[in-house]
Design an enzyme around this catalytic site. Sequence first.
Site, short mmCIF file in Angstrom:
data_model
loop_
_atom_site.label_atom_id
_atom_site.label_comp_id
_atom_site.label_asym_id
_atom_site.label_seq_id
_atom_site.Cartn_x
_atom_site.Cartn_y
_atom_site.Cartn_z
CB SER A 25 -0.92 0.00 1.22
OG SER A 25 -0.17 0.22 2.39
CG HIS A 52 -2.99 0.49 -2.54
ND1 HIS A 52 -3.54 -0.05 -1.40
CD2 HIS A 52 -3.14 -0.45 -3.51
CE1 HIS A 52 -4.00 -1.26 -1.67
NE2 HIS A 52 -3.76 -1.53 -2.94
CG ASP A 144 -5.32 -4.84 -3.49
OD1 ASP A 144 -5.84 -5.75 -4.17
OD2 ASP A 144 -4.70 -3.89 -4.00
#
Length: 758
Positions: A25, A52, A144
Amino acid sequence: MIKNMEINNPSSSILNQYVVGVGASAGGLEAINDFFDHIPADTGFSFIVVQHLSPDHRSLMGELLSKHTKMSVREAKDNEEAQPNCIYLIPSKKLITIVDGRLQLEDKVRDHQPNTAIDTFFESLARDKGEKAIGIILSGTGTDGSKGIRTIKLHGGMVVVQDPGSAQFDGMPNSAVASGYVDLILPPDQMGEELTEYVREAPLLRSFNQLTAQEEGILQDILELVLKTTGHDFSNYKRPTINRRVAKRMGEQNIHALPDYIAFLRNNDTEVKKLCRDFLLNVTRFFRDDEAFESVKTTVIPAILAKKQPGDIVKIWTVACSTGEEAYSLAILFQEAMETGFREIEVKIFASDISQDVIDFASRGVYSSDQVKNVSAERLKRFFTKEGNGYRVHASLRKMIVFAKHDIVKDPPFGRIDFVTCRNMLIYMNPQLQKSVLQKFHFSVVEDGYLMLGSSENIGVLKDVMAEVDKKWKIFKCMSKTKVAEIEAFSNPPNRSLSFVTTSSPLPKNALNNLAEIFKETLIEEFDFAGIFIDKEFEVKQAIGNFRNYMEFPESSFNFNLLKLVPTDLSIALSTSIRKAINSNTRVVQRNVQVKIGKLIRSITIIIKPYLVQRTYLQPFLFIVLKEEEIVKKKKRQKSTSYSQPDMMKFAELEEELRDTKENLQSLIEEVESANEELQSSNEEIVSSNEELQSTNEELQSLNEELHTVNAEHQQKIKELIELNDDLNNYFSTTEVGQIFVDQDLRIRKFTPVVAKQ
């Protein structure tokens, strides 16, 4: 960096086919840097970093990552072929996939859904590379990547996940571990060596996935041979771990078939012992995971010492202590704590392991400079003595610890322990063995004592007798010493079928002795009550009475969450009432809740009684009673009442408004849950941006310091030149006929003749 790593022909076609997907992330910058710090530049892998990223800010990931690797770091371009020894970064506002070895980019639709860029890439990677796909999950919140690693495993690839204890955000690692599709759980700095070992062992490992019945038997014979030779039983350890270690030993001996390897083992006890040592993964260090030991220091140790009287003994058990660093770390913490007012309390630490070699090493108490690098300079000076090239622990620490060979699987556990630690051992055991070991821990620890597991391990069968103290570092407090077997019997659903048949009729019971049971059955039959037993997570543990009138059981899969089993209207009312009961720890009653099921509207009374803070029962829980009210009769009595047309229209409008409000409320709840994940993602992006800004600020500060240094040197040089120029002028004015001027490089720039002084 990993040194002396042997990779046979790294540019070969086999290695070139491997593609490593790295998912993290926005807050995973530190983990990504640690990962690539320990990856050689010539592995032949292609690395795709899927992070991300914030869509509103330019990422400095490329510039920052270039300082941690000699590989080429570039932002991925559409339809670009993934080259070996290159790192490709996902561009902002894009989704990335791989097809036929080429990277494909598409615009990411900005919505309120959780970010699934990692799942998207991993699924395409699995389909494109199959057995040559490697998925890595690093620090991050959310889930995720968990779907994507399942696809990678189904296609024969490898999955490595960051040890949640070393992650700044442990949501993604924990979710991946919970999926059950993980090969290795490691800190980022240990992943590089395992990846290259995996490539070398991959052909053998893949052969283990398709063992014949004969080969399965041989593998069992190998484990029995290890048991016979070393006394250690690994039959209940997880197969992927066993397979990888057997494949590693076969590769080192250049043996390619199981029959040949077991023949080699039968004539070589030394190889059997080496295989056994490989099964035992000794991964430890002083104060491993600083935050975990800080939690022990501030939460566990004060609570234990506060209960002791002068002359009492604190007992600690470190299971699977390996080379002893954790045991000595705990000894340091307890010795520091006792100096604050508990000097008359004795601390005894039992440190056990099944390997005599590591017990002997730990007993010596001598560690290299590299092994004590996590110990602060103050503690190193205070608790260690320099000895040659290493350090020896002080006698005051050593006498606190008893090192002993002990097999938790077969040996009886120690008793009346105040604090049991066993970190990252259970992850290598199958569920049955985990359950057995956890039951032994529960037997060992005293009531109000503590248990600490690894950050990726779960309390499992003990969840009803242990209270969570630290969720991240898996520290639990024993709330009850009731046998765990009794919990399991209590938790089993009613009306379960028995595995035996009795031939005799049950004995008649005395009605006077069973009055409470008769009363309960009569009330349930007469008033149509339903009783539901749930835990704090809303999970249904037991139900009694006419509960099927309120709960709908799905046909394909079963979800134990109560709010998913009841109609929407009832779910909203229950959710509000249960949370109120939990927060206030008082009885909550909600009467005449209107619930629409099909075309029928039912009126239900809800009674919730919490048993969260109590010692009467074994575990904390909530008990819910549902009772349907007879609204049909009330409507009949109201038939004579007449309403005007405007009133009827107003009623219809109010009903419509109420229906819309309920639908909007349900929609709002779902949006809040989605927004919460979005906020977590935004928080990670902010953390990432902050990290990048901090890194840039450090660079600017470093550059500023360099400029100050250069300026100081320049000023000093000018001062020296002025002094030199004055000296030269004085010299020439008295002895020569001229004045000389020099520049900063000591070159003559001007010479002016003067009259020599006599």
